[in-house]
Design a protein around this motif. Structure first.
Motif, PDB file in Angstrom:
ATOM      1  N   CYS A  43      28.486  71.550  10.911  1.00 15.55           N
ATOM      2  CA  CYS A  43      29.742  72.294  10.844  1.00 15.55           C
ATOM      3  C   CYS A  43      30.215  72.340   9.398  1.00 15.55           C
ATOM      4  O   CYS A  43      30.279  71.318   8.739  1.00 15.55           O
ATOM      5  CB  CYS A  43      30.781  71.602  11.731  1.00 15.55           C
ATOM      6  SG  CYS A  43      32.430  72.293  11.630  1.00 15.55           S
ATOM      7  N   LYS A  50      26.617  70.944  19.973  1.00 15.51           N
ATOM      8  CA  LYS A  50      27.016  72.343  19.898  1.00 15.51           C
ATOM      9  C   LYS A  50      27.216  72.891  21.305  1.00 15.51           C
ATOM     10  O   LYS A  50      26.363  72.724  22.181  1.00 15.51           O
ATOM     11  CB  LYS A  50      25.950  73.154  19.157  1.00 15.51           C
ATOM     12  CG  LYS A  50      26.261  74.628  19.009  1.00 15.51           C
ATOM     13  CD  LYS A  50      27.375  74.860  18.030  1.00 15.51           C
ATOM     14  CE  LYS A  50      27.574  76.360  17.785  1.00 15.51           C
ATOM     15  NZ  LYS A  50      28.714  76.620  16.882  1.00 15.51           N
ATOM     16  N   ASP A  90      40.034  71.027  25.313  1.00 15.92           N
ATOM     17  CA  ASP A  90      39.809  72.249  24.545  1.00 15.92           C
ATOM     18  C   ASP A  90      41.104  73.059  24.526  1.00 15.92           C
ATOM     19  O   ASP A  90      42.137  72.637  25.077  1.00 15.92           O
ATOM     20  CB  ASP A  90      38.605  73.040  25.072  1.00 15.92           C
ATOM     21  CG  ASP A  90      38.826  73.641  26.459  1.00 15.92           C
ATOM     22  OD1 ASP A  90      39.964  73.630  26.964  1.00 15.92           O
ATOM     23  OD2 ASP A  90      37.835  74.149  27.047  1.00 15.92           O
ATOM     24  N   TYR A 145      36.448  74.258  17.630  1.00 14.14           N
ATOM     25  CA  TYR A 145      36.277  73.990  19.065  1.00 14.14           C
ATOM     26  C   TYR A 145      34.936  74.501  19.590  1.00 14.14           C
ATOM     27  O   TYR A 145      34.807  74.813  20.776  1.00 14.14           O
ATOM     28  CB  TYR A 145      37.424  74.614  19.882  1.00 14.14           C
ATOM     29  CG  TYR A 145      38.715  73.841  19.792  1.00 14.14           C
ATOM     30  CD1 TYR A 145      38.978  72.780  20.650  1.00 14.14           C
ATOM     31  CD2 TYR A 145      39.680  74.177  18.852  1.00 14.14           C
ATOM     32  CE1 TYR A 145      40.167  72.065  20.575  1.00 14.14           C
ATOM     33  CE2 TYR A 145      40.872  73.471  18.758  1.00 14.14           C
ATOM     34  CZ  TYR A 145      41.107  72.420  19.628  1.00 14.14           C
ATOM     35  OH  TYR A 145      42.283  71.714  19.549  1.00 14.14           O
ATOM     36  N   ASP A 146      33.951  74.565  18.699  1.00 18.97           N
ATOM     37  CA  ASP A 146      32.639  75.039  19.127  1.00 18.97           C
ATOM     38  C   ASP A 146      31.626  73.904  19.281  1.00 18.97           C
ATOM     39  O   ASP A 146      30.486  74.140  19.677  1.00 18.97           O
ATOM     40  CB  ASP A 146      32.095  76.067  18.139  1.00 18.97           C
ATOM     41  CG  ASP A 146      31.958  75.526  16.724  1.00 18.97           C
ATOM     42  OD1 ASP A 146      32.479  74.420  16.445  1.00 18.97           O
ATOM     43  OD2 ASP A 146      31.333  76.208  15.889  1.00 18.97           O
ATOM     44  N   ASN A 201      28.245  76.173  24.099  1.00 20.66           N
ATOM     45  CA  ASN A 201      28.140  77.618  24.249  1.00 20.66           C
ATOM     46  C   ASN A 201      29.527  78.254  24.110  1.00 20.66           C
ATOM     47  O   ASN A 201      30.529  77.566  23.916  1.00 20.66           O
ATOM     48  CB  ASN A 201      27.470  77.981  25.572  1.00 20.66           C
ATOM     49  CG  ASN A 201      28.276  77.528  26.789  1.00 20.66           C
ATOM     50  OD1 ASN A 201      29.300  76.847  26.658  1.00 20.66           O
ATOM     51  ND2 ASN A 201      27.807  77.888  27.970  1.00 20.66           N
ATOM     52  N   ASP A 202      29.593  79.577  24.227  1.00 20.59           N
ATOM     53  CA  ASP A 202      30.832  80.286  23.910  1.00 20.59           C
ATOM     54  C   ASP A 202      32.001  79.894  24.811  1.00 20.59           C
ATOM     55  O   ASP A 202      33.148  79.825  24.357  1.00 20.59           O
ATOM     56  CB  ASP A 202      30.611  81.803  23.988  1.00 20.59           C
ATOM     57  CG  ASP A 202      29.757  82.322  22.851  1.00 20.59           C
ATOM     58  OD1 ASP A 202      29.613  81.591  21.844  1.00 20.59           O
ATOM     59  OD2 ASP A 202      29.230  83.449  22.958  1.00 20.59           O
ATOM     60  N   ASP A 203      31.741  79.636  26.099  1.00 23.24           N
ATOM     61  CA  ASP A 203      32.845  79.257  26.978  1.00 23.24           C
ATOM     62  C   ASP A 203      32.955  77.747  27.167  1.00 23.24           C
ATOM     63  O   ASP A 203      33.692  77.272  28.029  1.00 23.24           O
ATOM     64  CB  ASP A 203      32.741  79.968  28.333  1.00 23.24           C
ATOM     65  CG  ASP A 203      31.470  79.589  29.102  1.00 23.24           C
ATOM     66  OD1 ASP A 203      30.690  78.742  28.606  1.00 23.24           O
ATOM     67  OD2 ASP A 203      31.275  80.143  30.199  1.00 23.24           O
ATOM     68  N   ARG A 204      32.217  76.997  26.359  1.00 14.25           N
ATOM     69  CA  ARG A 204      32.290  75.531  26.313  1.00 14.25           C
ATOM     70  C   ARG A 204      31.984  74.900  27.679  1.00 14.25           C
ATOM     71  O   ARG A 204      32.577  73.904  28.068  1.00 14.25           O
ATOM     72  CB  ARG A 204      33.652  75.069  25.797  1.00 14.25           C
ATOM     73  CG  ARG A 204      33.938  75.480  24.369  1.00 14.25           C
ATOM     74  CD  ARG A 204      35.218  74.859  23.838  1.00 14.25           C
ATOM     75  NE  ARG A 204      36.412  75.460  24.415  1.00 14.25           N
ATOM     76  CZ  ARG A 204      37.070  76.476  23.878  1.00 14.25           C
ATOM     77  NH1 ARG A 204      36.650  77.016  22.733  1.00 14.25           N
ATOM     78  NH2 ARG A 204      38.148  76.969  24.461  1.00 14.25           N
ATOM     79  N   THR A 205      31.019  75.472  28.374  1.00 18.15           N
ATOM     80  CA  THR A 205      30.610  74.920  29.665  1.00 18.15           C
ATOM     81  C   THR A 205      29.242  74.254  29.610  1.00 18.15           C
ATOM     82  O   THR A 205      28.762  73.735  30.626  1.00 18.15           O
ATOM     83  CB  THR A 205      30.587  76.014  30.741  1.00 18.15           C
ATOM     84  OG1 THR A 205      29.689  77.060  30.322  1.00 18.15           O
ATOM     85  CG2 THR A 205      31.980  76.581  30.973  1.00 18.15           C
TER      86      THR A 205
END
Length: 347
Positions: free
Chosen positions: A29, A237, A167, A220-221, A239-243
């Motif tokens: 990051c 790391k 999040d 928050y990624d 994914n885009d929806d943090r699932t």
């Protein structure tokens, strides 16, 4: 790691809770533009010395110890902390007015051993992880209306929730601790995600060596997850929806010796403040893994064995760490390298 020391550290935490009741690869990051360029040099800054603010607890006769954890601020600047080793009937959640130094008992129960606290951005309630009870509860800032948010086995195994992070949508990300027996024990710790409304769990990572601290990166990624039994901080790391965790790697190796990496927090530059179990010390690292500085307590302050966690008051550089040992449980203050953001607020 020294096997005897590791066993003793686990025994202390197990004792505290008992008496009261990815192998994955990734990119780093980048630092925020607000980061002071002076912290990017190869040399480590001189160690800082924190100042004692007040004593909150003494060693409990019933449990033989006290262990402060989970510092977190509400919107009014009140600091909340938990005492993992508090017995039934004694304060397990305490609110501290840092101006007057008044401490107010907020919550207790008969069985819980609470290891972290965080305010939800979704419903404004305070969430606590019950390490011994294998559950997560929520309550109001006044300690009222306690509710069980999640409990029971996940994928056939009881959880031991340790630290918590939210999040931006209010979903919960929790380290599920699992000490392994050395030298042949299999690492089985996990990182869990809970839906903010349904409490539906998702296992994000497995086979971890006793995960403890958990904090989001500035975007928050990704997550910074410290591993108590490996003296390291992993970067996971999302994914885009943090699932789901899409990749990860060991980002920081901590030279802990007989001590272990505990909880962590992140400032507005993305620097990682890593608490230490076994010594009253906070280690500070850049997002690229550079050791920036170390925060200690005054040498005259004896009989202190850990600085488990920190919170930086949002919008300021006022950092507060929970410090415990045979001398009691204390709040110490030091100046952070950058201001506090939501990721700085304990957990």
């Amino acid at each position: 790691m020294n096997a005897d020391r590791s066993t003793r550290c686990h025994a202390r935490r197990r004792r505290a809770v008992a008496v009261v009741g990815l192998g994955i690869a990734l990119t780093g990051c980048a630092a925020s533009p607000t980061q002071d360029s002076s912290t990017s040099q190869d040399s480590v800054a001189p160690a800082g010395v924190a100042e004692r603010v007040l004593q909150l607890t003494s060693v409990h006769e019933e449990t033989g110890m006290t262990l402060l954890e989970g510092p977190t601020f509400d919107h009014d600047g009140t600091l909340y902390v938990v005492d993992v080793a508090a017995p039934a009937g004694e304060p397990k959640l305490i609110a501290v007015d840092l101006d007057s130094h008044d401490a107010t008992p907020i919550f207790t129960d008969n069985t819980g051993a609470y290891t972290s606290a965080q305010f939800s951005p979704y419903d404004g309630r305070l969430y606590l992880t019950d390490y011994s009870g294998g559950r997560i509860i929520s309550l109001t800032a006044d300690g009222d209306d306690p509710r069980t948010f999640a409990e029971g086995p996940i994928n056939g195994r009881p959880m031991q929730p340790d630290d918590i992070a939210f999040d931006t949508d209010g979903n919960l990300f929790v380290t599920d601790s699992a000490p392994a027996s050395y030298p042949t024990g299999e690492a089985s710790g996990r990182v869990l995600r809970f839906d903010r409304e349904t409490a539906e769990p998702t296992v994000l990572a497995t086979s971890l060596p006793n995960p403890n601290g958990i904090s989001f990166t500035l975007g928050y990624d990704a997550l910074w997850v410290s591993q108590l039994d490996a003296n390291r901080i992993d970067h996971l790391k999302l994914n885009d929806d943090r699932t789901a965790v899409v990749s990860g790697h060991t980002a920081v190796h901590v030279d802990g010796g007989t001590t272990q990496t505990d909880s962590n927090a992140v400032d507005a530059s993305g620097n990682i403040y890593q608490g230490v179990h076994g010594k009253p010390t906070i280690m500070v690292y850049s997002p690229e893994g550079m050791h920036l500085t170390t925060v200690t307590v005054p040498s005259k302050d004896a009989d202190l064995e850990s600085a488990t966690n920190i919170a930086i008051r949002p919008g300021t550089t006022d950092a507060y760490m929970t410090v415990s040992g045979p001398a009691g449980g204390f709040i110490y203050q030091f100046e952070a390298l950058d201001i506090g953001v939501r990721q700085s607020n304990g957990g």
